[in-house]
Design a protein around this motif. Structure first.
Motif, PDB file in Angstrom:
ATOM      1  N   VAL A 137      50.254 109.939   0.035  1.00 23.15           N
ATOM      2  CA  VAL A 137      50.708 111.322   0.195  1.00 23.15           C
ATOM      3  C   VAL A 137      49.656 112.280  -0.359  1.00 23.15           C
ATOM      4  O   VAL A 137      49.309 113.282   0.280  1.00 23.15           O
ATOM      5  N   GLU A 138      49.147 111.979  -1.525  1.00 27.18           N
ATOM      6  CA  GLU A 138      48.122 112.842  -2.125  1.00 27.18           C
ATOM      7  C   GLU A 138      46.872 112.904  -1.246  1.00 27.18           C
ATOM      8  O   GLU A 138      46.320 113.988  -1.014  1.00 27.18           O
ATOM      9  N   LEU A 139      46.442 111.756  -0.734  1.00 28.56           N
ATOM     10  CA  LEU A 139      45.270 111.743   0.155  1.00 28.56           C
ATOM     11  C   LEU A 139      45.501 112.613   1.389  1.00 28.56           C
ATOM     12  O   LEU A 139      44.651 113.408   1.762  1.00 28.56           O
ATOM     13  N   LEU A 140      46.653 112.445   2.012  1.00 29.82           N
ATOM     14  CA  LEU A 140      46.955 113.214   3.214  1.00 29.82           C
ATOM     15  C   LEU A 140      47.093 114.704   2.913  1.00 29.82           C
ATOM     16  O   LEU A 140      46.550 115.539   3.641  1.00 29.82           O
ATOM     17  N   GLU A 141      47.808 115.046   1.853  1.00 29.47           N
ATOM     18  CA  GLU A 141      47.985 116.453   1.504  1.00 29.47           C
ATOM     19  C   GLU A 141      46.661 117.148   1.203  1.00 29.47           C
ATOM     20  O   GLU A 141      46.482 118.315   1.517  1.00 29.47           O
ATOM     21  N   GLY A 154      53.654 120.610   7.681  1.00 30.64           N
ATOM     22  CA  GLY A 154      53.147 119.253   7.476  1.00 30.64           C
ATOM     23  C   GLY A 154      53.145 118.438   8.749  1.00 30.64           C
ATOM     24  O   GLY A 154      52.204 117.698   9.038  1.00 30.64           O
ATOM     25  N   LYS A 155      54.213 118.580   9.524  1.00 31.61           N
ATOM     26  CA  LYS A 155      54.321 117.856  10.788  1.00 31.61           C
ATOM     27  C   LYS A 155      53.164 118.241  11.724  1.00 31.61           C
ATOM     28  O   LYS A 155      52.520 117.383  12.328  1.00 31.61           O
ATOM     29  N   LYS A 156      52.902 119.544  11.802  1.00 34.00           N
ATOM     30  CA  LYS A 156      51.823 120.025  12.668  1.00 34.00           C
ATOM     31  C   LYS A 156      50.459 119.547  12.159  1.00 34.00           C
ATOM     32  O   LYS A 156      49.618 119.107  12.943  1.00 34.00           O
ATOM     33  N   ALA A 157      50.245 119.613  10.859  1.00 28.71           N
ATOM     34  CA  ALA A 157      48.972 119.170  10.280  1.00 28.71           C
ATOM     35  C   ALA A 157      48.731 117.688  10.549  1.00 28.71           C
ATOM     36  O   ALA A 157      47.630 117.278  10.905  1.00 28.71           O
ATOM     37  N   GLN A 191      57.012 106.121   4.526  1.00 27.20           N
ATOM     38  CA  GLN A 191      57.443 107.040   3.471  1.00 27.20           C
ATOM     39  C   GLN A 191      56.488 108.220   3.311  1.00 27.20           C
ATOM     40  O   GLN A 191      56.923 109.362   3.117  1.00 27.20           O
ATOM     41  N   ALA A 192      55.197 107.969   3.398  1.00 26.30           N
ATOM     42  CA  ALA A 192      54.219 109.056   3.265  1.00 26.30           C
ATOM     43  C   ALA A 192      54.315 110.013   4.446  1.00 26.30           C
ATOM     44  O   ALA A 192      54.279 111.236   4.254  1.00 26.30           O
ATOM     45  N   PHE A 193      54.454 109.490   5.652  1.00 22.66           N
ATOM     46  CA  PHE A 193      54.585 110.359   6.822  1.00 22.66           C
ATOM     47  C   PHE A 193      55.875 111.178   6.755  1.00 22.66           C
ATOM     48  O   PHE A 193      55.891 112.341   7.135  1.00 22.66           O
ATOM     49  N   LYS A 194      56.962 110.591   6.247  1.00 24.21           N
ATOM     50  CA  LYS A 194      58.211 111.349   6.064  1.00 24.21           C
ATOM     51  C   LYS A 194      57.981 112.499   5.099  1.00 24.21           C
ATOM     52  O   LYS A 194      58.448 113.613   5.330  1.00 24.21           O
TER      53      LYS A 194
END
Length: 136
Positions: A129-133, A75-78, A64-67
């Motif tokens: 999601v927050e960590l990744l963003e 986002g996909k590139k990052a 879900q987070a990767f989606k």
């Protein structure tokens, strides 16, 4: 690892993991390297719960987070450029997602108890999601 744990791991890897891994890779947009420290995930008294809890604790939040992160090209590139590997373990028996996830040098570590708070998938997704963003 004892025979009971080996049998469970073999069955999980053959029956459940391939589809979960496919979903992770699809959500991320690339083949995500995942290292699972199986020995750290077992507690004999909870073996009967693992088929239900492993996906909820370790895999559904990643999917879900990767989606969410990969919902646009930026986002996909990052994610592709920054995420080198995912490590799944239970070294510190965390059950709070705020302490269970960390991202350092391209390695995302999921260090979570394999049983506690299993149904709080959305909470884990939000924290991840927050960590990744904030760190990609």
């Amino acid at each position: 690892m004892g025979l009971k744990k080996k049998r469970f791991t073999k069955a999980f890897l053959e029956e459940a993991y391939p589809e979960l891994k496919r979903q992770i890779d699809t959500a991320a947009g690339f083949d995500v390297e995942i290292l699972i420290e199986w020995d750290s995930l077992f507690n004999e008294q909870f073996m009967h719960l693992y088929n239900d809890t492993y996906p909820k604790i370790y895999f559904q939040p990643l999917i879900q987070a990767f989606k969410s992160i990969s919902s646009d090209d930026l986002g996909k590139k990052a994610l592709q450029e920054s995420l080198q590997k995912v490590i799944i373990d239970n070294r510190h028996d965390h059950h709070n997602p705020n302490s269970a996830f960390r991202l350092k040098d391209g390695v995302l570590t999921v260090d979570h108890s394999p049983v506690l708070n299993a149904d709080k998938v959305e909470e884990r997704v939000e924290v991840l999601v927050e960590l990744l963003e904030n760190n990609l």
